[in-house]
Design an enzyme around this catalytic site. Structure first.
Site, mmCIF file in Angstrom:
data_model
loop_
_atom_site.group_PDB
_atom_site.id
_atom_site.type_symbol
_atom_site.label_atom_id
_atom_site.label_comp_id
_atom_site.label_asym_id
_atom_site.label_seq_id
_atom_site.Cartn_x
_atom_site.Cartn_y
_atom_site.Cartn_z
ATOM 1 N N CYS A 13 13.447 -15.903 -15.300
ATOM 2 C CA CYS A 13 13.409 -16.428 -13.978
ATOM 3 C C CYS A 13 14.790 -17.266 -13.798
ATOM 4 O O CYS A 13 15.739 -16.795 -14.547
ATOM 5 C CB CYS A 13 12.275 -17.704 -13.809
ATOM 6 S SG CYS A 13 12.370 -18.783 -15.101
ATOM 7 N N ASN A 16 14.383 -20.641 -16.448
ATOM 8 C CA ASN A 16 13.889 -20.696 -17.748
ATOM 9 C C ASN A 16 12.894 -21.913 -18.199
ATOM 10 O O ASN A 16 12.896 -22.216 -19.397
ATOM 11 C CB ASN A 16 14.645 -20.107 -18.866
ATOM 12 C CG ASN A 16 14.027 -19.729 -20.295
ATOM 13 O OD1 ASN A 16 14.487 -19.917 -21.249
ATOM 14 N ND2 ASN A 16 12.839 -19.076 -20.145
ATOM 15 N N CYS A 18 10.377 -23.134 -16.069
ATOM 16 C CA CYS A 18 9.020 -23.210 -15.201
ATOM 17 C C CYS A 18 8.255 -21.869 -15.364
ATOM 18 O O CYS A 18 7.369 -21.486 -16.021
ATOM 19 C CB CYS A 18 9.155 -23.252 -13.753
ATOM 20 S SG CYS A 18 9.836 -25.117 -13.366
ATOM 21 N N ARG A 19 8.798 -20.887 -14.515
ATOM 22 C CA ARG A 19 7.874 -19.238 -14.472
ATOM 23 C C ARG A 19 8.004 -18.852 -15.897
ATOM 24 O O ARG A 19 6.959 -18.183 -16.392
ATOM 25 C CB ARG A 19 8.237 -18.759 -13.285
ATOM 26 C CG ARG A 19 7.986 -19.501 -12.094
ATOM 27 C CD ARG A 19 8.765 -18.820 -10.716
ATOM 28 N NE ARG A 19 10.222 -19.226 -10.880
ATOM 29 C CZ ARG A 19 10.999 -18.644 -10.048
ATOM 30 N NH1 ARG A 19 10.395 -17.687 -9.034
ATOM 31 N NH2 ARG A 19 12.336 -18.974 -10.268
ATOM 32 N N SER A 20 9.213 -18.585 -16.211
ATOM 33 C CA SER A 20 9.321 -17.436 -17.450
ATOM 34 C C SER A 20 8.787 -17.973 -18.770
ATOM 35 O O SER A 20 8.320 -17.260 -19.473
ATOM 36 C CB SER A 20 10.694 -16.839 -17.534
ATOM 37 O OG SER A 20 11.741 -17.740 -17.910
ATOM 38 N N ASP A 131 8.967 -19.813 -6.711
ATOM 39 C CA ASP A 131 9.674 -21.091 -7.655
ATOM 40 C C ASP A 131 8.947 -22.327 -7.392
ATOM 41 O O ASP A 131 8.756 -22.879 -6.288
ATOM 42 C CB ASP A 131 11.067 -21.113 -7.506
ATOM 43 C CG ASP A 131 11.785 -21.884 -8.190
ATOM 44 O OD1 ASP A 131 11.168 -22.604 -9.031
ATOM 45 O OD2 ASP A 131 12.907 -21.982 -8.374
HETATM 46 P P1 4NP Z 1 12.322 -21.410 -12.941
HETATM 47 O O1 4NP Z 1 12.378 -22.703 -11.988
HETATM 48 O O2 4NP Z 1 13.387 -20.425 -12.447
HETATM 49 O O3 4NP Z 1 10.773 -21.107 -12.619
HETATM 50 O O4 4NP Z 1 12.675 -21.963 -14.391
HETATM 51 C C1 4NP Z 1 13.455 -23.467 -11.771
HETATM 52 C C2 4NP Z 1 13.870 -24.516 -12.498
HETATM 53 C C3 4NP Z 1 15.258 -25.221 -12.449
HETATM 54 C C4 4NP Z 1 16.160 -24.706 -11.340
HETATM 55 C C5 4NP Z 1 15.569 -23.648 -10.514
HETATM 56 C C6 4NP Z 1 14.469 -22.950 -10.511
HETATM 57 N N1 4NP Z 1 17.216 -25.508 -11.091
HETATM 58 O O5 4NP Z 1 17.823 -25.246 -10.255
HETATM 59 O O6 4NP Z 1 17.489 -26.392 -12.112
#
Ligand code: 4NP
Length: 164
Positions: A13, A16, A18-20, A131
């Site tokens: 994702c 790294n 939240c989702r992955s 997201d």
């Molecule tokens: P993820 O979510 O891609 O599901 O881990 C996010 C976590 C942090 C950020 C963006 C998306 N960020 O911009 O810090």
């Protein structure tokens, strides 16, 4: 089983956190429940490096714990060598797919990149795993609904063998 014989699955994702990492944790549990753990190696990575070394987002850890999961991986950034190391790379949305696709060197690497939501058989209308980072608890729960659906279907497809 020797490591080289395992099928290697990578969930990717943006951050790294939240989702992955949730997909990694759920998939590991699904494979364990189905008695398939020895045949697979499961990891996750982020396209960005902002959260390297961190545990998953506390909101995702809490939503996961409510379903019996312990998401405890540490964030790492995707490396182009992952295209060589892994057999399949599952992304969460089209932005992830486009960003990874730009890093591929050939058609064989590109063919490894799959949309995880495409395996969410009970959510046929879903086009992405959104997201949840700027959302609230229900957004984290919805991401987990899709991830549980997709990883279960994926494990069944992998058990049958053949290409995904
Ligand atoms: P993820 O979510 O891609 O599901 O881990 C996010 C976590 C942090 C950020 C963006 C998306 N960020 O911009 O810090």
């Amino acid at each position: 089983m020797e490591d080289r014989k395992r099928t290697k699955l990578l969930f990717v994702c943006l951050g790294n956190i939240c989702r992955s990492p949730a997909a990694e944790g759920v998939m590991k549990q699904v494979l364990l429940n189905k008695g398939m753990s020895d045949l697979f190696e499961v990891d996750s990575a982020g396209i960005g490096g902002w959260h390297v070394g961190e545990l998953p987002d506390s909101r995702m850890r809490k939503c996961g714990a409510a379903r019996g999961y312990n998401f405890n991986s540490r964030a790492r950034q995707f490396d182009t060598d992952d295209f060589r190391k892994f057999d399949y790379i599952f992304v969460m949305d089209n932005d992830n797919k486009n960003m990874l696709s730009q890093k591929t060197n050939n058609e064989r690497e590109l063919a490894k990149v799959k949309m995880l939501v495409d395996y969410a058989a009970s959510h046929p209308k879903a086009k992405l795993i959104p997201d949840p980072y700027y959302g609230d608890e229900k957004d984290f729960d919805y991401a987990l609904d899709l991830i549980e659906d997709a990883t279960n279907t994926l494990a069944d497809r992998l058990a049958k063998g053949g290409e995904l």
